[in-house]
Design a protein around this motif. Structure first.
Motif: not given
Length: 240
Positions: A17-19, A60-64
């Motif tokens: 779910v997290y990924g 939830l945002f790991l970068g572009p």
């Protein structure tokens, strides 16, 4: 060989779910379907305008989309999955609590100017990597086919690579601090004879049980009295 759908369905629930949420969030931001401003961790907006969702969405945002994004997603898909399906197998509530506790610690650290960041997802992923390296310290890791080392040193090797490539080290250090604090309170301190301070709250167990998240918790059978020998098996942490 399993299909991509079969592989995806076989993943443990929390890591899956997290990924997935990280991937969807990055896609939505990249396609300009989701303004990045509204998911960033901006303390003024949280405390003065009560936009409390930012306390969750910033993870939830790991970068572009980039090589760094791919590496972070790979850490979830590999090390997070191994952690959840290994030491945390049938301990979904404990794994979920580790993620919650880590997120809370990272939010506290984000108040410190050196660690301040609009997005703490990278730190949360690094915390997963740190805990994995402590649970599998003797695993052999090959970095880009150039360097081979024990898993115990992997977080520090990743930190050194960020220094070499000019990436900020604050998010990595945040993850290491949060991961070490969790591991110390649930493993190192109890092993040294101390009390297990950080136990999974009952409400987390109730959520997991209510929504049937993951496999049912394993309850070992009571061993019969045996005077002929002693059983020595591998032990796992419980209630942590």
């Amino acid at each position: 060989m399993s299909s991509p759908a079969e592989w995806y369905n076989s993943l443990p629930p929390i890591s899956k779910v997290y990924g997935t949420l990280c991937l969807l969030t990055t896609a939505a931001v990249s396609l300009q379907l989701l303004p990045i401003y509204y998911i960033a961790l901006i303390h003024q907006e949280v405390f003065f305008r009560f936009q409390v969702w930012r306390l969750l969405t910033n993870f939830l945002f790991l970068g572009p989309f980039s090589i760094n994004f791919g590496i972070r997603l790979l850490i979830i898909a590999r090390y997070g999955v191994q952690l959840e399906s290994g030491p945390f197998n049938r301990r979904t509530a404990d794994f979920l609590w580790m993620m919650i506790f880590g997120s809370l610690m990272l939010l506290v650290l984000s108040i410190i100017p050196f660690f301040e960041s609009f997005f703490m997802g990278v730190s949360l992923v690094f915390m997963l990597l740190y805990v994995w390296s402590r649970e599998f310290p003797n695993a052999n890791i090959n970095i880009y086919g150039l360097v081979q080392l024990k898993a115990f040193y992997l977080p520090w090797a990743m930190l050194a690579m960020d220094v070499i490539f000019g990436s900020p080290i604050g998010p990595d250090l945040c993850g290491i601090i949060a991961g070490h604090l969790y591991y110390f309170l649930t493993v190192l301190h109890p092993l040294a004879g101390g009390k297990l301070i950080l136990q999974t709250p009952k409400w987390v167990h109730k959520i997991v049980a209510k929504y049937r998240i993951g496999a049912p918790a394993y309850t070992p059978a009571q061993p019969a009295n045996n005077t002929n020998g002693v059983f020595r098996g591998r032990s796992y942490r419980v209630g942590g």
